[in-house]
Design a protein around this motif. Structure first.
Motif, PDB file in Angstrom:
ATOM      1  N   LEU A  82      54.205  90.663  89.452  1.00  0.00           N
ATOM      2  CA  LEU A  82      54.547  89.457  90.208  1.00  0.00           C
ATOM      3  C   LEU A  82      53.373  88.503  90.306  1.00  0.00           C
ATOM      4  N   ASP A  83      52.188  89.036  90.595  1.00  0.00           N
ATOM      5  CA  ASP A  83      51.044  88.140  90.765  1.00  0.00           C
ATOM      6  C   ASP A  83      50.668  87.483  89.439  1.00  0.00           C
ATOM      7  N   LYS A 524      69.673  91.457  88.276  1.00  0.00           N
ATOM      8  CA  LYS A 524      70.032  92.850  88.490  1.00  0.00           C
ATOM      9  C   LYS A 524      71.194  93.268  87.601  1.00  0.00           C
ATOM     10  N   GLU A 525      72.123  92.347  87.343  1.00  0.00           N
ATOM     11  CA  GLU A 525      73.253  92.658  86.464  1.00  0.00           C
ATOM     12  C   GLU A 525      72.790  92.976  85.046  1.00  0.00           C
ATOM     13  N   LYS A 526      71.667  92.395  84.666  1.00  0.00           N
ATOM     14  CA  LYS A 526      71.124  92.645  83.330  1.00  0.00           C
ATOM     15  C   LYS A 526      70.261  93.902  83.277  1.00  0.00           C
ATOM     16  N   GLY A 527      70.129  94.567  84.397  1.00  0.00           N
ATOM     17  CA  GLY A 527      69.393  95.825  84.400  1.00  0.00           C
ATOM     18  C   GLY A 527      67.914  95.702  84.691  1.00  0.00           C
ATOM     19  N   PHE A 528      67.450  94.503  85.084  1.00  0.00           N
ATOM     20  CA  PHE A 528      66.038  94.318  85.415  1.00  0.00           C
ATOM     21  C   PHE A 528      65.825  94.615  86.897  1.00  0.00           C
ATOM     22  N   LEU A 529      64.868  95.460  87.180  1.00  0.00           N
ATOM     23  CA  LEU A 529      64.563  95.790  88.571  1.00  0.00           C
ATOM     24  C   LEU A 529      63.604  94.752  89.155  1.00  0.00           C
ATOM     25  N   PRO A 530      63.975  94.129  90.265  1.00  0.00           N
ATOM     26  CA  PRO A 530      63.098  93.111  90.873  1.00  0.00           C
ATOM     27  C   PRO A 530      61.789  93.723  91.343  1.00  0.00           C
ATOM     28  N   GLU A 531      60.752  92.903  91.358  1.00  0.00           N
ATOM     29  CA  GLU A 531      59.480  93.334  91.921  1.00  0.00           C
ATOM     30  C   GLU A 531      59.671  93.562  93.427  1.00  0.00           C
ATOM     31  N   PRO A 532      58.914  94.485  94.007  1.00  0.00           N
ATOM     32  CA  PRO A 532      59.060  94.760  95.438  1.00  0.00           C
ATOM     33  C   PRO A 532      58.954  93.512  96.312  1.00  0.00           C
ATOM     34  N   LYS A 533      58.038  92.585  95.955  1.00  0.00           N
ATOM     35  CA  LYS A 533      57.871  91.366  96.760  1.00  0.00           C
ATOM     36  C   LYS A 533      59.120  90.499  96.696  1.00  0.00           C
ATOM     37  N   VAL A 534      59.708  90.388  95.498  1.00  0.00           N
ATOM     38  CA  VAL A 534      60.933  89.598  95.341  1.00  0.00           C
ATOM     39  C   VAL A 534      62.073  90.257  96.110  1.00  0.00           C
ATOM     40  N   GLU A 535      62.196  91.574  95.970  1.00  0.00           N
ATOM     41  CA  GLU A 535      63.254  92.309  96.655  1.00  0.00           C
ATOM     42  C   GLU A 535      63.144  92.114  98.175  1.00  0.00           C
ATOM     43  N   LYS A 536      61.924  92.176  98.687  1.00  0.00           N
ATOM     44  CA  LYS A 536      61.715  92.022 100.123  1.00  0.00           C
ATOM     45  C   LYS A 536      62.101  90.617 100.585  1.00  0.00           C
ATOM     46  N   MET A 537      61.699  89.600  99.803  1.00  0.00           N
ATOM     47  CA  MET A 537      62.038  88.220 100.169  1.00  0.00           C
ATOM     48  C   MET A 537      63.549  88.028 100.204  1.00  0.00           C
ATOM     49  N   ILE A 538      64.237  88.571  99.203  1.00  0.00           N
ATOM     50  CA  ILE A 538      65.690  88.422  99.124  1.00  0.00           C
ATOM     51  C   ILE A 538      66.364  89.105 100.310  1.00  0.00           C
ATOM     52  N   GLN A 539      65.939  90.341 100.588  1.00  0.00           N
ATOM     53  CA  GLN A 539      66.574  91.089 101.664  1.00  0.00           C
ATOM     54  C   GLN A 539      66.352  90.436 103.025  1.00  0.00           C
ATOM     55  N   VAL A 540      65.155  89.889 103.235  1.00  0.00           N
ATOM     56  CA  VAL A 540      64.872  89.195 104.494  1.00  0.00           C
ATOM     57  C   VAL A 540      65.769  87.978 104.635  1.00  0.00           C
ATOM     58  N   TRP A 541      65.929  87.225 103.532  1.00  0.00           N
ATOM     59  CA  TRP A 541      66.775  86.020 103.594  1.00  0.00           C
ATOM     60  C   TRP A 541      68.237  86.389 103.812  1.00  0.00           C
ATOM     61  N   VAL A 542      68.736  87.404 103.103  1.00  0.00           N
ATOM     62  CA  VAL A 542      70.126  87.832 103.257  1.00  0.00           C
ATOM     63  C   VAL A 542      70.382  88.282 104.692  1.00  0.00           C
ATOM     64  N   SER A 543      69.427  89.022 105.253  1.00  0.00           N
ATOM     65  CA  SER A 543      69.580  89.496 106.632  1.00  0.00           C
ATOM     66  C   SER A 543      69.654  88.332 107.612  1.00  0.00           C
ATOM     67  N   ARG A 544      68.779  87.343 107.432  1.00  0.00           N
ATOM     68  CA  ARG A 544      68.786  86.180 108.334  1.00  0.00           C
ATOM     69  C   ARG A 544      70.061  85.367 108.170  1.00  0.00           C
ATOM     70  N   ARG A 545      70.544  85.256 106.922  1.00  0.00           N
ATOM     71  CA  ARG A 545      71.756  84.473 106.692  1.00  0.00           C
ATOM     72  C   ARG A 545      72.956  85.131 107.363  1.00  0.00           C
ATOM     73  N   GLN A 546      73.018  86.462 107.278  1.00  0.00           N
ATOM     74  CA  GLN A 546      74.133  87.176 107.904  1.00  0.00           C
ATOM     75  C   GLN A 546      74.098  87.051 109.425  1.00  0.00           C
ATOM     76  N   GLN A 547      72.884  86.981 109.984  1.00  0.00           N
ATOM     77  CA  GLN A 547      72.762  86.859 111.436  1.00  0.00           C
ATOM     78  C   GLN A 547      73.227  85.501 111.940  1.00  0.00           C
ATOM     79  N   THR A 548      73.086  84.473 111.104  1.00  0.00           N
ATOM     80  CA  THR A 548      73.444  83.115 111.533  1.00  0.00           C
ATOM     81  C   THR A 548      74.866  82.733 111.147  1.00  0.00           C
TER      82      THR A 548
END
Length: 566
Positions: A82-83, A524-548
């Protein structure tokens, strides 16, 4: 001492003890005897029921963890982290004379018929989406005459999507009047190995053997491809097992093959493991300058450790191994990369006193060291001296100077060298332009250089697009980034792990969360595993979106099965 022992591999701890006779002789003898027997036996190893190489008769756990990881060196698989994909870190220097240098992949400019067939097939692949059955059906209807050059060209372009490449590969072999040659098999096996699909790769190798019905297409190069892919993943045990499998295929195992194994290990930063093999198999594969040069080059140009480079340098002297021009080129390159110009110049003088004629790599190392030390006039003078010695500067020579000037932030000097290079009829490479792209800070300068790159006939690689997409996202010019993304796909470059990572992070930086999520799902559909930093950013955003979100909307979407953004 206990802390160190917990981190190092068992084998890396045993080697120094063996040399100091601190371990029981029986253990050392058992390991070395097993290796010696495996490589010296005049009879091929018996094949087992599987297609994977026969396991040796002792544990290879000694080799299965790369000790370099514990010294803080990167041992990730050969893809951008990622860096590296997002930051301003410099690319690792590439040796353009390397036998395994990555070649630019692009639609070929051969005969018109082939170029047209390539375009038709790429359109079929692109328009089929992720449906392999749909793609296969469309290929059956296209009535294109299959040829070796067509298959190799398509596979090289779509190599980042192994399922699509393999589907095309299997379709091609069923076409009338066509059969895969060694070249096509090797291209596909390399892709499968890179994507860790080793079972399928070994199945293809078994298919290449032909059985009793035909001649075997398997060559030592076939197994070397597998060795390199295992080395890339730091699976040292399987790399060695594959090397032992040479005898399963009735191939001779000599010093040349052993040196190829060492080179493969070193290329992917398994240098300490390669060094262990060199010393433990000295009774089977006697020491010589080339074998030591491979290890020296690994420490010098892959790991870039002046400490270990100097250690091997002294070991060569202690054992009476003569230095040659390659030895000096390696050690000087290491000190040059470590910004030690005085050390480089001292070695240069020492080499000349020993009557060893400098080659182009030596000159390049010295020129690079001088340029890094901001000794611009001296670097240019040495290049003139190189010409006086009958060694004509090549693209590699100019690239060494341009890269060094760029790293020293001497932009004007780098551009002047580029102009001289073009003026002498030499065509800049992607490495030339990448060095300049990395140092330029104004979008107008980058755009101007991008135009110049195309005008000089230098075709961009996927790495070029990643670099520019990242840069224009940082400048908040997303329309340019998307234009580059679309052009990249139109030129046949399927987005890979690094390109998705760069675009997703760039979209996040610009507040385009929905778009970032869409490409995350596609990745992810193409079989590429996201970097941990990307995965964390996505999950944080999805969580906040669901809360609102309105609870009823969330419930309705879940019942309709709309859990992904298309």
């Amino acid at each position: 001492m206990i802390t160190i022992r917990s981190k190092l591999s068992v084998f890396s701890l045993m080697v120094p003890c063996i040399y100091q006779n601190l371990l029981p002789v029986s253990f050392n003898h058992r390991v070395e005897q097993s290796l010696t027997t495996a490589f010296n036996s005049p009879y091929p190893l018996e094949s087992d029921s599987s297609t994977t190489p026969t396991k040796l008769g002792f544990s290879l756990l000694f080799f299965c963890s790369s000790p370099t990881r514990n010294f803080g060196w990167s041992t990730d698989s050969p893809k951008l982290r990622l860096d590296e994909a997002l930051g301003d870190e410099e690319e690792e220097d590439e040796d353009e004379d390397n036998d395994y240098k990555r070649k630019d992949t692009r639609v070929c400019h051969c005969r018109d018929g082939l170029a047209e067939d390539v375009k038709i097939i790429l359109n079929i692949i692109h328009n089929s989406g992720r449906s392999l059955s749909k793609m296969k059906y469309k290929l059956e209807q296209c009535n294109i005459r299959t040829s070796s050059e067509l298959v190799v060209e398509i596979i090289s372009i779509i190599r980042n999507d192994w399922e699509v490449a393999f589907t095309f590969f299997m379709w091609a072999v069923k076409q009338p009047g066509y059969a895969h040659s060694i070249r096509e098999y090797h291209s596909m096996i390399s892709i499968l190995g890179k994507m860790r699909k080793f079972d399928i790769a070994w199945a293809l190798i078994e298919e290449m053997r032909g059985g009793k019905s035909g001649p075997s297409l398997v060559t030592p190069r076939t197994l070397l491809i597998m060795i390199r892919q295992y080395s890339a993943l730091h699976d040292i045990g399987m790399a060695i097992n594959t090397f032992c499998a040479y005898k399963q295929f009735n191939f001779q195992v000599g010093l040349k093959e052993f040196q190829s194994l060492l080179s493969a290990l070193c290329e992917y930063k398994n240098v300490l493991d390669a060094e262990h093999l060199l010393f433990h198999l000295k009774s089977v594969f006697p020491f010589n300058t080339k074998s030591f040069n491979i290890i020296l080059d690994g420490w010098c140009n892959v790991i870039v450790s002046t400490f270990h480079a100097q250690r091997i340098w002294q070991e060569m002297s202690r054992r009476g191994i003569k230095y040659d021009v390659v030895s000096y080129a390696c050690i000087m390159s290491c000190h040059s990369k470590a910004s030690k110009p005085n050390k480089v110049l001292k070695l240069f003088d020492q080499m000349k006193k020993m009557k060893i004629t400098p080659n182009r790599k030596v000159y390049n190392s010295v020129i690079c060291a001088l340029a890094k030390g901001r000794l611009v006039e001296e670097a240019v003078t040495l290049m003139r001296t190189m010409e006086d010695d009958g060694i004509v500067p090549t693209v590699s020579t100019y690239n060494s100077l341009i890269k060094a000037f760029c790293k020293a932030h001497l932009i004007a000097e780098a551009k002047a060298v580029l102009d001289e290079m073009v003026g002498r009829g030499l065509y800049p490479t992607t490495q030339t332009y990448h060095a300049l792209f990395r140092i330029l800070r104004a979008k107008e300068e980058v755009s101007e250089l991008w135009i110049k790159m195309r005008e000089t006939g230098c075709n961009p690689t996927i790495e070029t697009y990643i670099m520019l997409i990242r840069r224009f996202c940082q400048w908040r010019q997303l329309y340019v980034a998307f234009k580059l993304w679309n052009e990249m796909r139109e030129r046949g470059f399927n987005p890979d792990h690094s390109s998705y990572t760069a675009l997703i992070h760039g979209l996040f930086l610009n507040g385009k969360m929905e778009d970032a999520y869409k490409y995350y799902v596609e990745m992810k559909e193409k079989g590429f595993l996201p970097e941990p930093k990307v995965e964390k950013m996505i999950q944080v955003w999805v969580s906040r979106r669901q809360q609102t979100e309105d609870p009823m909307s969330v419930l309705l979407r879940s019942r309709l099965g709309r859990n992904t953004v298309r």
